[in-house]
Design a protein around this motif. Structure first.
Motif, PDB file in Angstrom:
ATOM      1  N   LEU A 163      25.316  63.062  69.439  1.00  0.00           N
ATOM      2  CA  LEU A 163      26.771  63.021  69.596  1.00  0.00           C
ATOM      3  C   LEU A 163      27.371  61.620  69.514  1.00  0.00           C
ATOM      4  O   LEU A 163      28.569  61.479  69.274  1.00  0.00           O
ATOM      5  N   GLY A 164      26.574  60.590  69.757  1.00  0.00           N
ATOM      6  CA  GLY A 164      27.168  59.266  69.743  1.00  0.00           C
ATOM      7  C   GLY A 164      26.144  58.163  69.901  1.00  0.00           C
ATOM      8  O   GLY A 164      24.969  58.409  70.174  1.00  0.00           O
ATOM      9  N   LEU A 165      26.615  56.934  69.708  1.00  0.00           N
ATOM     10  CA  LEU A 165      25.750  55.768  69.846  1.00  0.00           C
ATOM     11  C   LEU A 165      26.545  54.585  70.373  1.00  0.00           C
ATOM     12  O   LEU A 165      27.765  54.527  70.254  1.00  0.00           O
ATOM     13  N   PHE A 166      25.828  53.644  70.950  1.00  0.00           N
ATOM     14  CA  PHE A 166      26.424  52.417  71.490  1.00  0.00           C
ATOM     15  C   PHE A 166      25.362  51.330  71.378  1.00  0.00           C
ATOM     16  O   PHE A 166      24.356  51.377  72.061  1.00  0.00           O
ATOM     17  N   PHE A 167      25.579  50.357  70.498  1.00  0.00           N
ATOM     18  CA  PHE A 167      24.592  49.309  70.250  1.00  0.00           C
ATOM     19  C   PHE A 167      25.130  47.957  70.713  1.00  0.00           C
ATOM     20  O   PHE A 167      26.242  47.563  70.326  1.00  0.00           O
ATOM     21  N   THR A 168      24.353  47.227  71.496  1.00  0.00           N
ATOM     22  CA  THR A 168      24.715  45.862  71.897  1.00  0.00           C
ATOM     23  C   THR A 168      23.497  44.951  71.777  1.00  0.00           C
ATOM     24  O   THR A 168      22.354  45.400  71.918  1.00  0.00           O
ATOM     25  N   LEU A 169      23.760  43.680  71.525  1.00  0.00           N
ATOM     26  CA  LEU A 169      22.705  42.677  71.408  1.00  0.00           C
ATOM     27  C   LEU A 169      22.754  41.731  72.605  1.00  0.00           C
ATOM     28  O   LEU A 169      23.836  41.444  73.132  1.00  0.00           O
ATOM     29  N   ARG A 170      21.591  41.244  72.997  1.00  0.00           N
ATOM     30  CA  ARG A 170      21.509  40.233  74.056  1.00  0.00           C
ATOM     31  C   ARG A 170      21.165  38.900  73.387  1.00  0.00           C
ATOM     32  O   ARG A 170      20.010  38.641  73.038  1.00  0.00           O
ATOM     33  N   LEU A 171      22.188  38.073  73.182  1.00  0.00           N
ATOM     34  CA  LEU A 171      22.028  36.827  72.442  1.00  0.00           C
ATOM     35  C   LEU A 171      21.918  35.618  73.366  1.00  0.00           C
ATOM     36  O   LEU A 171      22.463  35.610  74.476  1.00  0.00           O
ATOM     37  N   LYS A 172      21.241  34.598  72.877  1.00  0.00           N
ATOM     38  CA  LYS A 172      21.238  33.327  73.580  1.00  0.00           C
ATOM     39  C   LYS A 172      22.659  32.770  73.558  1.00  0.00           C
ATOM     40  O   LYS A 172      23.387  32.948  72.576  1.00  0.00           O
ATOM     41  N   PRO A 173      23.100  32.111  74.632  1.00  0.00           N
ATOM     42  CA  PRO A 173      24.493  31.639  74.708  1.00  0.00           C
ATOM     43  C   PRO A 173      24.938  30.812  73.518  1.00  0.00           C
ATOM     44  O   PRO A 173      26.061  30.955  73.032  1.00  0.00           O
ATOM     45  N   GLU A 174      24.062  29.924  73.026  1.00  0.00           N
ATOM     46  CA  GLU A 174      24.460  29.071  71.905  1.00  0.00           C
ATOM     47  C   GLU A 174      24.632  29.874  70.617  1.00  0.00           C
ATOM     48  O   GLU A 174      25.497  29.559  69.783  1.00  0.00           O
ATOM     49  N   VAL A 175      23.857  30.939  70.456  1.00  0.00           N
ATOM     50  CA  VAL A 175      24.000  31.813  69.290  1.00  0.00           C
ATOM     51  C   VAL A 175      25.285  32.637  69.412  1.00  0.00           C
ATOM     52  O   VAL A 175      26.034  32.797  68.447  1.00  0.00           O
ATOM     53  N   PHE A 176      25.532  33.154  70.608  1.00  0.00           N
ATOM     54  CA  PHE A 176      26.762  33.911  70.874  1.00  0.00           C
ATOM     55  C   PHE A 176      27.990  33.065  70.546  1.00  0.00           C
ATOM     56  O   PHE A 176      28.933  33.542  69.895  1.00  0.00           O
ATOM     57  N   ASP A 177      27.985  31.791  70.954  1.00  0.00           N
ATOM     58  CA  ASP A 177      29.120  30.906  70.685  1.00  0.00           C
ATOM     59  C   ASP A 177      29.315  30.700  69.181  1.00  0.00           C
ATOM     60  O   ASP A 177      30.452  30.659  68.698  1.00  0.00           O
ATOM     61  N   LYS A 178      28.228  30.573  68.440  1.00  0.00           N
ATOM     62  CA  LYS A 178      28.331  30.402  66.984  1.00  0.00           C
ATOM     63  C   LYS A 178      28.934  31.649  66.328  1.00  0.00           C
ATOM     64  O   LYS A 178      29.756  31.544  65.411  1.00  0.00           O
ATOM     65  N   GLU A 238      16.121  34.958  81.208  1.00  0.00           N
ATOM     66  CA  GLU A 238      16.967  33.808  80.914  1.00  0.00           C
ATOM     67  C   GLU A 238      18.411  34.273  80.732  1.00  0.00           C
ATOM     68  O   GLU A 238      18.671  35.449  80.510  1.00  0.00           O
ATOM     69  N   MET A 239      19.335  33.336  80.856  1.00  0.00           N
ATOM     70  CA  MET A 239      20.742  33.688  80.701  1.00  0.00           C
ATOM     71  C   MET A 239      21.019  34.094  79.263  1.00  0.00           C
ATOM     72  O   MET A 239      20.569  33.460  78.307  1.00  0.00           O
ATOM     73  N   GLY A 240      21.776  35.181  79.100  1.00  0.00           N
ATOM     74  CA  GLY A 240      22.145  35.652  77.784  1.00  0.00           C
ATOM     75  C   GLY A 240      23.592  36.099  77.741  1.00  0.00           C
ATOM     76  O   GLY A 240      24.286  36.098  78.766  1.00  0.00           O
ATOM     77  N   CYS A 241      24.045  36.490  76.552  1.00  0.00           N
ATOM     78  CA  CYS A 241      25.401  37.009  76.375  1.00  0.00           C
ATOM     79  C   CYS A 241      25.312  38.358  75.659  1.00  0.00           C
ATOM     80  O   CYS A 241      24.471  38.544  74.781  1.00  0.00           O
ATOM     81  N   ASN A 242      26.170  39.279  76.039  1.00  0.00           N
ATOM     82  CA  ASN A 242      26.139  40.624  75.486  1.00  0.00           C
ATOM     83  C   ASN A 242      27.134  40.736  74.339  1.00  0.00           C
ATOM     84  O   ASN A 242      28.335  40.546  74.520  1.00  0.00           O
ATOM     85  N   TYR A 243      26.615  41.043  73.157  1.00  0.00           N
ATOM     86  CA  TYR A 243      27.456  41.193  71.975  1.00  0.00           C
ATOM     87  C   TYR A 243      27.535  42.667  71.601  1.00  0.00           C
ATOM     88  O   TYR A 243      26.523  43.305  71.312  1.00  0.00           O
ATOM     89  N   MET A 244      28.735  43.251  71.619  1.00  0.00           N
ATOM     90  CA  MET A 244      28.940  44.660  71.312  1.00  0.00           C
ATOM     91  C   MET A 244      28.937  44.843  69.802  1.00  0.00           C
ATOM     92  O   MET A 244      29.785  44.308  69.094  1.00  0.00           O
ATOM     93  N   LEU A 245      27.980  45.631  69.310  1.00  0.00           N
ATOM     94  CA  LEU A 245      27.705  45.707  67.889  1.00  0.00           C
ATOM     95  C   LEU A 245      28.265  46.953  67.220  1.00  0.00           C
ATOM     96  O   LEU A 245      28.946  46.879  66.197  1.00  0.00           O
ATOM     97  N   SER A 246      27.958  48.141  67.766  1.00  0.00           N
ATOM     98  CA  SER A 246      28.372  49.407  67.147  1.00  0.00           C
ATOM     99  C   SER A 246      28.699  50.440  68.216  1.00  0.00           C
ATOM    100  O   SER A 246      28.045  50.490  69.262  1.00  0.00           O
ATOM    101  N   PHE A 247      29.718  51.261  67.912  1.00  0.00           N
ATOM    102  CA  PHE A 247      30.072  52.346  68.828  1.00  0.00           C
ATOM    103  C   PHE A 247      30.659  53.498  68.026  1.00  0.00           C
ATOM    104  O   PHE A 247      31.467  53.296  67.132  1.00  0.00           O
ATOM    105  N   TYR A 248      30.225  54.725  68.365  1.00  0.00           N
ATOM    106  CA  TYR A 248      30.771  55.921  67.729  1.00  0.00           C
ATOM    107  C   TYR A 248      30.469  57.118  68.619  1.00  0.00           C
ATOM    108  O   TYR A 248      29.389  57.213  69.203  1.00  0.00           O
ATOM    109  N   ALA A 249      31.427  58.034  68.731  1.00  0.00           N
ATOM    110  CA  ALA A 249      31.222  59.234  69.547  1.00  0.00           C
ATOM    111  C   ALA A 249      31.957  60.406  68.930  1.00  0.00           C
ATOM    112  O   ALA A 249      33.046  60.246  68.370  1.00  0.00           O
ATOM    113  N   LEU A 250      31.379  61.606  69.051  1.00  0.00           N
ATOM    114  CA  LEU A 250      31.991  62.798  68.480  1.00  0.00           C
ATOM    115  C   LEU A 250      33.056  63.413  69.375  1.00  0.00           C
ATOM    116  O   LEU A 250      33.811  64.273  68.926  1.00  0.00           O
ATOM    117  N   ASN A 251      33.111  63.001  70.632  1.00  0.00           N
ATOM    118  CA  ASN A 251      34.216  63.431  71.495  1.00  0.00           C
ATOM    119  C   ASN A 251      34.373  62.453  72.652  1.00  0.00           C
ATOM    120  O   ASN A 251      33.538  61.564  72.870  1.00  0.00           O
TER     121      ASN A 251
END
Length: 227
Positions: free
Chosen positions: A92-107, A128-141
């Motif tokens: 029915l749906g998906l939600f994808f996020t990445l856990r990036l290093k802070p310096e990569v997230f800033d770039k 280690e400290m990371g940043c969450n990057y929201m990548l993909s989201f889709y849902a059927l309801n």
């Protein structure tokens, strides 16, 4: 109750426009029959990632394109949160996020680096400290969308000591509505081919979790007629 949380979270996340959330009937679906789990544990992972690839290519500009091989590699990495929503054996749906290093997230946020440039070395481990990057989201309801976001917020709360910021890049009005309701702030933008404006949004995790809407969701004592 869970029903009350779902009601409040649907207001927080979805707003009025729901182009990324389809209208597949959900009245007879009960939340205890929804299954939300990592894509790496999904028996039909390859098929799900191919569906995501179709959505990704349709909704993203060339600047933001990522290959199917990259999605597969990222989905299997233990640092990333790639969620699938299933109901009675049906996707029915998906939600994808990445856990990036802070310096990569800033770039990424400053358009100094494209998503397609991300390698396995750019992911932050859980110690280690990371940043969450929201990548993909889709849902059927809407119900599926709400359950996915409940799981996402649970992940953020459980790992709040090691997540500095949350962010994403988008060109879609409905996504902008979502990020505004999540308390993410506009950061910067870039004009790409065909004069399309790509915008970045980000926020510190404490400010996301301390927003009025999220506090209402967590502390709600309302009852729900449906569940």
């Amino acid at each position: 109750t869970q029903g009350a949380i779902m009601h409040i979270l649907s207001v927080i996340v979805l707003g009025k426009r729901k182009e990324l959330i389809q209208s597949f009937p959900s009245e007879m679906m009960h939340v205890d029959e929804f299954k939300i789990y990592p894509v790496r544990n999904f028996e039909r992972m390859s098929a799900l990632l191919e569906i995501n690839m179709d959505i990704h290519q349709t909704l993203n500009q060339k600047y933001s394109q990522v290959s199917l091989e990259q999605f597969k590699e990222w989905a299997l990495h233990p640092s990333n949160l790639f969620l699938a929503c299933e109901y009675k054996g049906n996707f029915l749906g998906l939600f994808f996020t990445l856990r990036l290093k802070p310096e990569v997230f800033d770039k990424i946020m400053n358009f100094e680096m494209k998503k397609s440039d991300i390698t396995l070395d750019d992911f932050a481990s859980f110690d280690e400290m990371g940043c969450n990057y929201m990548l993909s989201f889709y849902a059927l309801n809407q119900k599926c969308a709400t359950m996915l976001f409940i799981r996402y917020y649970a992940h953020l709360i459980a790992n709040q000591q090691n997540i500095a910021q949350i962010g994403l890049i988008t060109t879609l009005d409905e996504v902008r509505k979502v990020v505004n309701n999540m308390n993410l702030d506009y950061y910067t933008s870039k004009i790409v081919e065909n004069d399309v404006e790509i915008q970045t949004y980000k926020q510190t995790l404490p400010n996301v979790l301390a927003s009025e809407n999220v506090v209402k969701m967590i502390l709600s004592k309302q009852t729900c007629r449906e569940e």
